[in-house]
Motif scaffolding. Structure first.
Motif, short mmCIF file in Angstrom:
data_model
loop_
_atom_site.label_atom_id
_atom_site.label_comp_id
_atom_site.label_asym_id
_atom_site.label_seq_id
_atom_site.Cartn_x
_atom_site.Cartn_y
_atom_site.Cartn_z
N ARG A 108 -10.00 3.05 15.32
CA ARG A 108 -11.33 3.85 15.52
C ARG A 108 -11.06 4.46 17.13
O ARG A 108 -12.10 4.76 17.69
N ARG A 109 -9.87 4.23 17.70
CA ARG A 109 -9.77 4.98 18.93
C ARG A 109 -10.29 6.49 18.90
O ARG A 109 -9.60 7.04 18.13
N ARG A 112 -16.54 7.72 17.23
CA ARG A 112 -17.57 7.06 17.73
C ARG A 112 -17.80 5.84 16.84
O ARG A 112 -17.62 5.77 15.74
N ARG A 113 -18.38 4.76 17.68
CA ARG A 113 -18.57 3.38 16.95
C ARG A 113 -19.93 3.22 16.65
O ARG A 113 -20.67 3.07 17.35
N GLY A 114 -20.20 3.00 15.37
CA GLY A 114 -21.55 3.12 14.88
C GLY A 114 -22.08 1.76 14.07
O GLY A 114 -21.36 0.67 14.19
N LEU A 115 -22.83 1.94 13.27
CA LEU A 115 -23.24 0.71 12.65
C LEU A 115 -23.01 0.61 11.22
O LEU A 115 -23.34 -0.15 10.18
N SER A 116 -21.80 1.53 10.84
CA SER A 116 -21.18 1.12 9.54
C SER A 116 -20.19 0.03 9.81
O SER A 116 -19.77 -0.41 10.71
N GLY A 118 -17.25 -2.64 9.92
CA GLY A 118 -16.07 -2.22 10.89
C GLY A 118 -14.77 -2.34 10.20
O GLY A 118 -13.70 -2.01 11.08
#
Ligand SMILES: Nc1ncnc2c1ncn2[C@@H]1O[C@H](COP(=O)(O)OP(=O)(O)OP(=O)(O)O)[C@@H](O)[C@H]1O
Ligand SMILES: [Mg+2]
Lengths: 264, 366
Positions: A108-109, A112-116, A118
């Motif tokens: 995921r570099r 955007r890191r969201g709430l799905s 990991g």
């Protein structure tokens, strides 16, 4: 691809301990260049990689990646372009997290890191295949904590993580220096394989002159914050360790190549 | 027997606070001293709104405007301080929303005054928001201005003492009346269960919901990044995560939980007190340590969260026990903080001591 123009960096500016670590560095890398970087202790190799990665800001000068001026970008923002492997194997992985979790973080570099969730099921298959290719048996231990791995295994994993999401630029700072010779050789082979396969633009710092000559298409030598020697192509392919030693003595005004420089 | 059940119930309600402490202490690796202040903040905000808004409802003054004014009066009597004004604004805003939305079905809402359920909901929600805000302050001091986490927490904690007094209109304590409706009395009416049973059942339901929520969150991309921030900050920053943001968010979530716990405890004990959070951080750390000792074999994050609640319940059980022992060995309640501190200090000292002892034992001259 990567351009450094008139880059200066001093530490402890304005104090008696002031140290100019980079002096007016100019460097241009073409797409796909694999550049090895050598130089004595304190020559500024790590500092150069660190200012590219944004660990600390430059005092002056510009850093461009594909015409984007990233000179003032924070480290985490530059990470979308840059994959890194550090000298210390402990620094590259989260030891309390699983091998597959580490890989999922790396995939995921630049996104955007969201709430799905990991880590997705499909990813695990991808990781399984890639870990198989490493040939270290890690594919059977994907749920194990990364802290249980040996230094060499960790560096191999970190290398995989750095290149999982193809970086525009790969920065390797003595990433085999902490490993025993056999493991170092293995990790170096892996480096060559991955860089070749993905045609990555790479900067690799090493103290091993033979490696510096054998790997990549270009070599630069640093001394006291400057780039003092830059060879590429055929000329580089024909270099020998003796040539490099002579070059170093010449450039440093007769100073003999120190112990670590001679490690070959 | 009843005393022990009520101790467990108390432990579960405080356990919500311990979940918050777990996020900063075990996930981020930071001891956040905001907790003492934000726990009391949750209790004080909750008490002020419960009494302020509740009275407004009783006198049927009608209308969200009066309502905002009433709770404004309760929380400082005037806008002389920026903090109090801020709290007033938050109370007024949420009260208006709560009054319009949640209580829409009830008769009271129709007549303009909020029903008891609305009052309770608003009190708890505003308490949680206030806690989040307190966490945000510590988070900004620590991440943006690079003040060491311990000091940043102490600054917020000390500041909150004054803020909490303002919120309670200068009083150090707001007690409920015998007729004041609380979260727990409402459920007692609904189910016919005793106060203790309701406290335990409701506490467990809330704790389990929070555990489920936290477990999910820490499995998400953002939550994983937060865990990695606590584990290896250099690495996760190199992977593109703004670790200032993940830390900030952890402080916010943590203190929101702590304040929620403060609000629940306030409703269960029927008063809010400016000193109710004193020593909360040490209780939190002790509960975490007890939980970890009881669940040493546990590896999964889900069970670690469960161990936090169990640890808290056991802590309060121990506390109730030592306070009820026969006279010569019965502990003085004043010594409870000493006991908590000793538990935490021991837990921190033992591993280091053991390592040194092993080193010393294994030494051979030749
Ligand atoms: N964070 C820092 N603070 C102060 N001085 C520093 C810092 N980092 C590097 N320096 C100084 O800058 C100079 C260049 O250091 P750098 O780490 O770039 O050398 P290097 O070429 O990587 O050497 P080595 O081969 O030992 O790794 C050295 O004199 C070093 O002492
Ligand atoms: Mg270096």
């Amino acid at each position: 691809m990567l351009t450094l123009a008139n880059v200066n960096k001093s530490f402890n500016r304005g104090t008696v301990n002031e140290k100019r670590a980079l002096e007016d560095i100019g460097l241009h890398l073409d797409e796909g260049d694999f550049v090895t970087v050598i130089g004595g202790n304190g020559a500024g190799k790590s500092t150069m990689l660190n200012v590219i990665a944004g660990v600390y800001p430059v005092d002056s000068g510009t850093i461009l990646i594909d015409d984007t001026n990233i000179s003032l970008w924070p480290e985490h923002k530059r990470a979308q372009f840059i994959g890194r492997v550090f000298q210390d194997p402990m620094r590259g992985t989260a030891s309390n997290m699983e091998i597959q979790e580490n890989l999922a973080l790396a995939l995921r570099r630049g996104h955007r890191r969201g709430l799905s969730w990991g880590i997705r099921a499909a990813e695990k298959e991808l990781y399984y295949g890639l870990l198989c290719k490493l040939g270290l048996g890690l594919q059977e231990r994907m749920g194990a904590k990364a802290g249980l791995l040996s230094g060499g295994q960790r560096q191999a994993l970190t290398l995989l993580m750095a290149t999982l999401e193809r970086p525009k630029l790969l920065l390797l700072d003595e990433h085999t220096a902490a490993l025993d010779p056999k493991t170092a050789k293995k990790v170096l082979e892996l480096t060559q394989e991955i860089v070749g396969e993905q045609k990555l633009t790479t900067l690799m710092v090493t103290h091993n002159m033979k490696d510096a000559i054998a790997l990549g298409n270009r070599l630069i030598m640093m001394h006291e914050g400057r780039i003092i020697y830059d060879v590429r192509g055929d000329e580089k392919a024909q270099l020998r360790v003796d040539d490099l030693m002579r070059k170093f003595e010449e450039a440093s005004g007769g100073e003999f190549a120190n112990d670590r420089m001679m490690l070959a | 027997m009843l005393a022990f059940t009520s101790a467990i119930a108390q432990g579960v309600l405080w356990g919500v606070m311990v979940l918050g402490v777990y996020i900063t202490y075990r996930v981020l690796n930071i001891a956040d001293l905001t907790v003492d202040g934000s726990f009391a903040l949750g209790g004080c905000v909750c008490a002020a709104i419960t009494m302020g808004m509740g009275e407004a409802a009783n006198s049927a003054a009608a209308g969200a405007a009066t309502l905002a004014g009433a709770s404004g009066a309760a929380s400082g009597g005037g806008a002389s301080g920026a903090a109090a004004a801020l709290a007033d604004a938050a109370v007024a805003a949420v009260a208006a929303v709560g009054g319009a939305g949640v209580g829409a079905g009830t008769a009271q809402a129709a007549s303009g005054a909020p029903g008891p359920n609305t009052v309770i909901l608003v009190a708890v929600l505003v308490a949680v928001l206030a806690g989040a805000l307190a966490g945000a302050v510590t988070g900004i001091l620590h991440t943006v201005f690079e003040i060491p986490a311990i000091l940043a927490g102490i600054l917020t904690q000390i500041a909150l003492w004054s803020v909490n007094l303002r919120i309670m209109g200068g009083k150090s304590n707001i007690g409920f009346t015998r007729t004041t409706k609380t979260l727990f009395t409402q459920f007692m009416e609904l189910t016919g269960m005793s106060q203790t049973a309701v406290a335990l059942a409701l506490g467990l339901v809330i704790a389990l919901l929070l555990i489920a929520g936290l477990y999910y969150f820490f499995g998400t991309e953002l939550g994983s990044a937060m865990r990695a921030t606590g584990n290896n900050e250099d690495m996760i920053r190199a992977l593109g995560v703004n670790t200032k943001y993940t830390k900030f968010l952890a402080f916010v979530i943590s203190n929101a939980l702590v304040a929620l716990s403060g609000a629940l405890v306030c409703h269960s004990q029927k008063y809010g007190d400016v000193g109710m959070g004193t020593g909360a951080i040490v209780i939190g750390l002790a509960a975490i340590v007890i939980g970890e000792v009881l669940f040493v074999w546990v590896r999964s994050f889900l069970w670690k969260l469960v161990s936090v609640i169990v640890g808290s319940a056991v802590y309060f059980l121990i506390r109730a026990t030592v306070l009820q022992l026969p006279p010569p060995i019965r502990m003085n309640p004043n010594d409870m903080k000493l006991m908590s501190a000793v538990i935490v200090a021991l837990a921190l000292c033992v591993p280091v001591g053991l390592a040194k002892w092993k080193q010393w034992k294994s030494y051979r001259e030749k």
